[in-house]
Design a protein around this motif. Structure first.
Motif, PDB file in Angstrom:
ATOM      1  N   VAL A 133      95.438 -10.225  30.474  1.00  0.00           N
ATOM      2  CA  VAL A 133      95.671 -11.038  29.278  1.00  0.00           C
ATOM      3  C   VAL A 133      95.628 -10.128  28.055  1.00  0.00           C
ATOM      4  CG1 VAL A 133      94.749 -12.890  27.827  1.00  0.00           C
ATOM      5  CG2 VAL A 133      94.702 -13.113  30.332  1.00  0.00           C
ATOM      6  N   ALA A 134      96.672 -10.195  27.235  1.00  0.00           N
ATOM      7  CA  ALA A 134      96.741  -9.408  26.001  1.00  0.00           C
ATOM      8  C   ALA A 134      96.427 -10.299  24.808  1.00  0.00           C
ATOM      9  CB  ALA A 134      98.124  -8.790  25.841  1.00  0.00           C
ATOM     10  N   LEU A 135      95.595  -9.804  23.898  1.00  0.00           N
ATOM     11  CA  LEU A 135      95.224 -10.528  22.685  1.00  0.00           C
ATOM     12  C   LEU A 135      95.979  -9.962  21.497  1.00  0.00           C
ATOM     13  CD1 LEU A 135      91.344 -10.534  23.140  1.00  0.00           C
ATOM     14  CD2 LEU A 135      92.950 -12.316  23.836  1.00  0.00           C
ATOM     15  N   MET A 136      96.448 -10.857  20.616  1.00  0.00           N
ATOM     16  CA  MET A 136      97.156 -10.430  19.404  1.00  0.00           C
ATOM     17  C   MET A 136      96.526 -11.080  18.192  1.00  0.00           C
ATOM     18  SD  MET A 136     101.153 -10.606  20.401  1.00  0.00           S
ATOM     19  CE  MET A 136     101.557  -9.877  18.807  1.00  0.00           C
ATOM     20  N   GLY A 137      96.307 -10.280  17.147  1.00  0.00           N
ATOM     21  CA  GLY A 137      95.808 -10.802  15.879  1.00  0.00           C
ATOM     22  C   GLY A 137      94.330 -10.523  15.678  1.00  0.00           C
ATOM     23  N   GLY A 138      93.976 -10.170  14.460  1.00  0.00           N
ATOM     24  CA  GLY A 138      92.597  -9.807  14.149  1.00  0.00           C
ATOM     25  C   GLY A 138      91.600 -10.923  14.378  1.00  0.00           C
ATOM     26  N   GLY A 139      91.960 -12.150  13.998  1.00  0.00           N
ATOM     27  CA  GLY A 139      91.048 -13.275  14.198  1.00  0.00           C
ATOM     28  C   GLY A 139      90.784 -13.547  15.661  1.00  0.00           C
ATOM     29  N   VAL A 140      91.836 -13.540  16.468  1.00  0.00           N
ATOM     30  CA  VAL A 140      91.698 -13.788  17.908  1.00  0.00           C
ATOM     31  C   VAL A 140      90.870 -12.684  18.556  1.00  0.00           C
ATOM     32  CG1 VAL A 140      93.019 -13.685  20.064  1.00  0.00           C
ATOM     33  CG2 VAL A 140      93.692 -15.276  18.283  1.00  0.00           C
ATOM     34  N   VAL A 141      91.145 -11.431  18.226  1.00  0.00           N
ATOM     35  CA  VAL A 141      90.383 -10.328  18.817  1.00  0.00           C
ATOM     36  C   VAL A 141      88.908 -10.431  18.441  1.00  0.00           C
ATOM     37  CG1 VAL A 141      90.068  -7.820  18.855  1.00  0.00           C
ATOM     38  CG2 VAL A 141      92.372  -8.788  18.961  1.00  0.00           C
ATOM     39  N   THR A 142      88.627 -10.743  17.179  1.00  0.00           N
ATOM     40  CA  THR A 142      87.239 -10.860  16.734  1.00  0.00           C
ATOM     41  C   THR A 142      86.529 -12.016  17.428  1.00  0.00           C
ATOM     42  OG1 THR A 142      87.789  -9.880  14.600  1.00  0.00           O
ATOM     43  CG2 THR A 142      85.740 -11.132  14.724  1.00  0.00           C
ATOM     44  N   GLU A 143      87.185 -13.163  17.547  1.00  0.00           N
ATOM     45  CA  GLU A 143      86.584 -14.301  18.247  1.00  0.00           C
ATOM     46  C   GLU A 143      86.313 -13.954  19.710  1.00  0.00           C
ATOM     47  OE1 GLU A 143      88.147 -18.289  17.783  1.00  0.00           O
ATOM     48  OE2 GLU A 143      89.131 -17.694  15.919  1.00  0.00           O
ATOM     49  N   ALA A 144      87.254 -13.273  20.349  1.00  0.00           N
ATOM     50  CA  ALA A 144      87.080 -12.905  21.758  1.00  0.00           C
ATOM     51  C   ALA A 144      85.966 -11.872  21.930  1.00  0.00           C
ATOM     52  CB  ALA A 144      88.395 -12.388  22.331  1.00  0.00           C
ATOM     53  N   LEU A 145      85.871 -10.913  21.011  1.00  0.00           N
ATOM     54  CA  LEU A 145      84.765  -9.950  21.057  1.00  0.00           C
ATOM     55  C   LEU A 145      83.420 -10.663  20.889  1.00  0.00           C
ATOM     56  CD1 LEU A 145      86.238  -7.038  18.933  1.00  0.00           C
ATOM     57  CD2 LEU A 145      85.468  -6.838  21.314  1.00  0.00           C
ATOM     58  N   THR A 146      83.352 -11.588  19.953  1.00  0.00           N
ATOM     59  CA  THR A 146      82.119 -12.340  19.699  1.00  0.00           C
ATOM     60  C   THR A 146      81.708 -13.125  20.939  1.00  0.00           C
ATOM     61  OG1 THR A 146      82.638 -12.500  17.341  1.00  0.00           O
ATOM     62  CG2 THR A 146      81.058 -14.090  18.221  1.00  0.00           C
ATOM     63  N   ALA A 147      82.687 -13.650  21.669  1.00  0.00           N
ATOM     64  CA  ALA A 147      82.413 -14.439  22.871  1.00  0.00           C
ATOM     65  C   ALA A 147      82.205 -13.572  24.112  1.00  0.00           C
ATOM     66  CB  ALA A 147      83.560 -15.420  23.106  1.00  0.00           C
ATOM     67  N   GLY A 148      82.308 -12.251  23.975  1.00  0.00           N
ATOM     68  CA  GLY A 148      82.103 -11.349  25.111  1.00  0.00           C
ATOM     69  C   GLY A 148      83.225 -11.364  26.121  1.00  0.00           C
ATOM     70  N   LEU A 149      84.455 -11.640  25.667  1.00  0.00           N
ATOM     71  CA  LEU A 149      85.587 -11.799  26.575  1.00  0.00           C
ATOM     72  C   LEU A 149      86.489 -10.571  26.675  1.00  0.00           C
ATOM     73  CD1 LEU A 149      86.645 -15.401  25.468  1.00  0.00           C
ATOM     74  CD2 LEU A 149      85.387 -14.761  27.540  1.00  0.00           C
ATOM     75  N   VAL A 150      86.273  -9.555  25.839  1.00  0.00           N
ATOM     76  CA  VAL A 150      87.194  -8.420  25.765  1.00  0.00           C
ATOM     77  C   VAL A 150      86.700  -7.271  26.630  1.00  0.00           C
ATOM     78  CG1 VAL A 150      88.366  -6.792  24.233  1.00  0.00           C
ATOM     79  CG2 VAL A 150      87.831  -9.098  23.418  1.00  0.00           C
ATOM     80  N   ASP A 151      87.604  -6.734  27.458  1.00  0.00           N
ATOM     81  CA  ASP A 151      87.279  -5.596  28.315  1.00  0.00           C
ATOM     82  C   ASP A 151      87.727  -4.260  27.730  1.00  0.00           C
ATOM     83  OD1 ASP A 151      86.261  -7.117  30.680  1.00  0.00           O
ATOM     84  OD2 ASP A 151      88.295  -7.928  30.638  1.00  0.00           O
ATOM     85  N   GLU A 152      88.876  -4.258  27.035  1.00  0.00           N
ATOM     86  CA  GLU A 152      89.432  -3.004  26.527  1.00  0.00           C
ATOM     87  C   GLU A 152      90.084  -3.217  25.167  1.00  0.00           C
ATOM     88  OE1 GLU A 152      92.114  -1.174  29.370  1.00  0.00           O
ATOM     89  OE2 GLU A 152      90.989  -2.016  31.026  1.00  0.00           O
ATOM     90  N   LEU A 153      90.031  -2.202  24.336  1.00  0.00           N
ATOM     91  CA  LEU A 153      90.722  -2.185  23.048  1.00  0.00           C
ATOM     92  C   LEU A 153      91.579  -0.925  22.985  1.00  0.00           C
ATOM     93  CD1 LEU A 153      87.791  -3.124  20.644  1.00  0.00           C
ATOM     94  CD2 LEU A 153      89.756  -4.565  21.208  1.00  0.00           C
ATOM     95  N   VAL A 154      92.815  -1.098  22.546  1.00  0.00           N
ATOM     96  CA  VAL A 154      93.703   0.037  22.328  1.00  0.00           C
ATOM     97  C   VAL A 154      94.144  -0.004  20.876  1.00  0.00           C
ATOM     98  CG1 VAL A 154      95.837   1.180  22.999  1.00  0.00           C
ATOM     99  CG2 VAL A 154      94.479  -0.042  24.715  1.00  0.00           C
ATOM    100  N   LEU A 155      93.869   1.066  20.154  1.00  0.00           N
ATOM    101  CA  LEU A 155      94.316   1.200  18.778  1.00  0.00           C
ATOM    102  C   LEU A 155      95.447   2.216  18.755  1.00  0.00           C
ATOM    103  CD1 LEU A 155      91.280   0.205  18.639  1.00  0.00           C
ATOM    104  CD2 LEU A 155      91.240   1.235  16.366  1.00  0.00           C
ATOM    105  N   HIS A 156      96.656   1.740  18.484  1.00  0.00           N
ATOM    106  CA  HIS A 156      97.778   2.641  18.249  1.00  0.00           C
ATOM    107  C   HIS A 156      97.688   2.999  16.762  1.00  0.00           C
ATOM    108  CE1 HIS A 156      99.307   1.530  22.180  1.00  0.00           C
ATOM    109  NE2 HIS A 156      99.436   0.260  21.817  1.00  0.00           N
TER     110      HIS A 156
END
Length: 198
Positions: A133-156
């Motif tokens: 599952v790919a996340l798009m958008g700062g708000g969505v990424v922040t909410e998912a990080l807060t909920a402990g749902l994110v496994d990886e982050l890639v910053l281009h």
């Protein structure tokens, strides 16, 4: 189980759009964040029309090939012209749009989720099957990080200071530890791949 990741182009000062983004205006004056999609001679194997440098094509296609579904916030959805009202940011993957207000004309591969990030990610995981599952958008990424749902982050990371725009990350309730998996310099961009430590 599928992984949840975000892979977004970002300025050195942390913005994923420029000034005045929105419907009909795209990323505002931040289109430079995507110049690396078209500045090379290696065609993407996933996205028609993308011609990247060799190192960028390897990174881009590796992540694009993992995507089985995407979750985007309402701002990203609107900034992107609603992906044509029936498409998504990925050529084949379904899109789940997290919003607290109705989204007119949403059809095709698009599904509106109004009950929170956990439900949006769960629905995307089900649709993705054995893909990610790919996340798009700062708000969505922040909410998912807060909920402990994110496994990886890639910053281009693009070598520019935009000065303003929408930030990649919003305020978080606590520190999030990251482990660098890979750093790949390429023309016009440095690809920084992190695992989220839990």
């Amino acid at each position: 189980m599928s992984k949840v990741f975000s892979a977004l182009s970002v300025s050195v000062d942390g913005y994923i759009t420029g000034r005045d983004p929105g419907d009909g205006r795209g990323l505002g004056d931040g289109s430079v964040l995507f110049d690396w999609y078209f500045d090379g001679d290696t065609p993407s194997e996933v996205f028609d029309g993308f011609r990247l440098s060799g190192p960028s094509a390897r990174i881009f296609d590796a992540f694009a090939g993992r995507v089985g579904a995407s979750v985007a916030g309402r701002n990203t959805y609107e900034d992107s012209g609603r992906f044509g009202d029936d498409g998504g940011p990925h050529p084949t993957a379904p899109l789940f749009v997290l919003s607290h207000r109705p989204a007119p004309r949403m059809t095709g591969r698009q599904t509106l989720v109004t009950t929170g990030i956990e439900d949006a990610v769960a629905a995307a995981r089900q649709a993705a099957g054995d893909k990610d599952v790919a996340l798009m958008g700062g708000g969505v990424v922040t909410e998912a990080l807060t909920a402990g749902l994110v496994d990886e982050l890639v910053l281009h990371q693009i070598p520019i200071l935009l000065g303003t725009g929408r930030p990649f990350f919003r305020e978080l309730p606590e520190h999030v530890a990251l482990r660098l998996v890979e750093a790949v310099p390429a023309p016009g961009v440095t690809h920084l791949h992190y695992a989220v430590e839990r």
